[in-house]
Design a protein around this motif. Structure first.
Motif, short mmCIF file in Angstrom:
data_model
loop_
_atom_site.label_atom_id
_atom_site.label_comp_id
_atom_site.label_asym_id
_atom_site.label_seq_id
_atom_site.Cartn_x
_atom_site.Cartn_y
_atom_site.Cartn_z
N ASP A 106 0.86 -1.18 0.00
CA ASP A 106 0.00 0.00 0.00
C ASP A 106 0.90 1.23 0.00
O ASP A 106 1.76 1.38 0.87
CB ASP A 106 -0.90 0.01 1.24
CG ASP A 106 -1.92 -1.11 1.21
OD1 ASP A 106 -2.38 -1.47 0.11
OD2 ASP A 106 -2.27 -1.62 2.29
N LEU A 107 0.70 2.08 -0.96
CA LEU A 107 1.64 3.18 -1.20
C LEU A 107 0.95 4.53 -1.05
O LEU A 107 -0.15 4.75 -1.56
CB LEU A 107 2.21 3.06 -2.62
CG LEU A 107 3.35 4.02 -3.00
CD1 LEU A 107 4.62 3.65 -2.24
CD2 LEU A 107 3.60 3.96 -4.51
N GLY A 108 1.61 5.44 -0.34
CA GLY A 108 1.19 6.83 -0.30
C GLY A 108 2.00 7.62 -1.31
O GLY A 108 3.09 7.21 -1.72
N VAL A 109 1.48 8.77 -1.72
CA VAL A 109 2.13 9.58 -2.73
C VAL A 109 2.12 11.04 -2.30
O VAL A 109 1.07 11.58 -1.93
CB VAL A 109 1.43 9.45 -4.10
CG1 VAL A 109 2.08 10.38 -5.13
CG2 VAL A 109 1.46 8.00 -4.59
N VAL A 110 3.29 11.69 -2.35
CA VAL A 110 3.39 13.14 -2.18
C VAL A 110 3.87 13.72 -3.50
O VAL A 110 4.95 13.37 -3.99
CB VAL A 110 4.34 13.53 -1.03
CG1 VAL A 110 4.41 15.05 -0.92
CG2 VAL A 110 3.85 12.94 0.28
N TRP A 111 3.07 14.60 -4.06
CA TRP A 111 3.22 15.08 -5.44
C TRP A 111 3.50 16.58 -5.40
O TRP A 111 2.61 17.38 -5.15
CB TRP A 111 1.92 14.80 -6.16
CG TRP A 111 1.88 14.83 -7.64
CD1 TRP A 111 1.66 15.93 -8.43
CD2 TRP A 111 1.97 13.71 -8.53
NE1 TRP A 111 1.62 15.55 -9.74
CE2 TRP A 111 1.81 14.20 -9.84
CE3 TRP A 111 2.17 12.34 -8.32
CZ2 TRP A 111 1.85 13.36 -10.95
CZ3 TRP A 111 2.20 11.51 -9.42
CH2 TRP A 111 2.04 12.01 -10.72
N GLY A 137 -1.10 4.53 7.49
CA GLY A 137 -1.58 3.20 7.12
C GLY A 137 -0.97 2.62 5.88
O GLY A 137 -1.42 1.57 5.40
N THR A 138 0.07 3.24 5.34
CA THR A 138 0.71 2.72 4.13
C THR A 138 2.03 2.04 4.47
O THR A 138 2.55 2.15 5.58
CB THR A 138 0.97 3.84 3.12
OG1 THR A 138 1.88 4.81 3.67
CG2 THR A 138 -0.34 4.53 2.74
N ASP A 139 2.58 1.35 3.47
CA ASP A 139 3.85 0.63 3.65
C ASP A 139 5.04 1.43 3.14
O ASP A 139 6.17 0.94 3.17
CB ASP A 139 3.80 -0.70 2.90
CG ASP A 139 2.65 -1.59 3.37
OD1 ASP A 139 2.48 -1.72 4.60
OD2 ASP A 139 1.91 -2.11 2.51
N GLY A 140 4.80 2.62 2.65
CA GLY A 140 5.86 3.46 2.13
C GLY A 140 5.26 4.61 1.36
O GLY A 140 4.05 4.63 1.07
N VAL A 141 6.10 5.59 1.02
CA VAL A 141 5.64 6.79 0.33
C VAL A 141 6.52 7.06 -0.89
O VAL A 141 7.75 6.98 -0.81
CB VAL A 141 5.67 8.01 1.28
CG1 VAL A 141 5.35 9.30 0.52
CG2 VAL A 141 4.67 7.82 2.42
N HIS A 142 5.86 7.36 -1.98
CA HIS A 142 6.54 7.77 -3.21
C HIS A 142 6.55 9.28 -3.28
O HIS A 142 5.51 9.92 -3.09
CB HIS A 142 5.81 7.19 -4.43
CG HIS A 142 6.29 7.74 -5.73
ND1 HIS A 142 7.54 7.48 -6.24
CD2 HIS A 142 5.67 8.56 -6.64
CE1 HIS A 142 7.68 8.09 -7.42
NE2 HIS A 142 6.57 8.76 -7.67
#
Length: 304
Positions: A119-124, A220-225
């Motif tokens: 499960d991935l989070g994203v900061v754009w 709640g994610t496993d990492g962030v892109h």
């Protein structure tokens, strides 16, 4: 950064109106990326460039969905599939992928590669929302649809190359908005994506906004892109971008944002990409050099 980094070039310019961003990966490498990573004690493994067809050998009208318009969609899909496979292999090998663009459509491939088994989070970080769909886009350029594609909006719903089901809109944050289309803005307001405009940045300060963004993306994610479009910066700092918009982040703000992301994420930094560097429009490779500096800050470089 206690993990090795694998660098990929994605010399894609099919998602944008202006030619030139296909030379971005070469410009960033030429600006000293390998030496900078070496100086941080990071073992940089260069995975080379993903193959991208020439616009002159590609039908711009191919792949249009039933409603709307998306230029070079078939070719974009092919490139993103290849990039996703390369990125997924890097993750499986224990590397942090660092993808060099290219226009922002390549993020579809990067995110899908990283998000295959987590499960991935994203900061754009971007002046633009990239939240159009083929039905709402005024230009047909896919680099303005990347976030919508990743979240499976519109005709991207259920697509096995664009839609990343393990990315929840509640874990996607956009920072730096100052150029948003009307329909795109309405869709963004109705979504669960968190969006910070430059007005928010002015009122609250970029450090506070970045900290909130990291907390939201990592919940709640496993990492962030981390996806960094160089037009997040003001054109006085980063002139070599395809779609410059005045009123962006300063040089020091850019570094501060990357340093905060690095400190707060630590080992939860899953991947990063730097996109939209256009050497044709640049001034003595300034934008590519800044891209290298910001990558270093995101990967752990500190003043002290």
């Amino acid at each position: 950064m206690d993990r090795p980094v694998r660098v990929f070039g994605a010399p894609m310019d099919l998602g944008a109106d202006r030619r030139g961003v296909d030379m971005g990966p070469s410009a960033i490498r030429y600006a000293g990326l390998t030496d900078e990573l070496d100086s941080l004690g990071i073992d940089p493994d260069d995975g080379g460039n993903v193959a991208v067809p020439s616009p002159s050998h590609t039908d711009p009208e191919s792949g249009h969905p039933p409603e709307g318009r998306a230029k070079y969609l078939d070719a974009t899909e092919a490139v993103c599939r290849r990039l996703a496979d390369d990125v997924a292999e890097a993750v499986a090998d224990g590397h942090v992928p660092l993808v060099l663009g290219g226009d922002h459509s390549i993020a579809i491939g990067t995110v899908n590669g990283v998000a295959r088994d987590r499960d991935l989070g994203v900061v754009w970080f971007d002046a633009h929302a990239d939240f159009n769909t083929p039905a709402t886009t005024p230009s047909g350029n896919v680099h303005g649809m990347s976030v919508a594609a990743i979240l499976g909006r519109g005709s991207f719903a259920g697509s096995d190359w664009a839609h990343a089901p393990s990315v929840d809109p509640e874990n996607v944050v956009i920072i730096g908005l100052r150029d948003v289309d009307d329909e795109e803005g309405a869709a963004l307001r109705e979504s669960d994506v968190t969006a910070f405009t430059m007005t928010d940045v002015d009122q609250r300060g970029l450090p506070a906004v970045t900290r909130d963004a990291i907390e939201t993306a990592s919940d709640g994610t496993d990492g962030v892109h981390v996806s960094l479009d160089m037009d997040f910066l003001d054109p006085t700092e980063a002139p070599g971008v395809g779609t410059p918009v005045r009123g962006g982040a300063s040089y020091r703000e850019g570094h501060t944002a990357m340093e905060i992301a690095s400190r707060k994420l630590g080992g939860d930094l899953a991947s990063m990409e730097i996109v939209e560097v256009n050497p044709i429009l640049d001034d003595h490779n300034r934008t590519a050099e800044l891209a290298v500096e910001l990558a270093a800050s995101a990967l752990g470089k500190r003043i002290l």
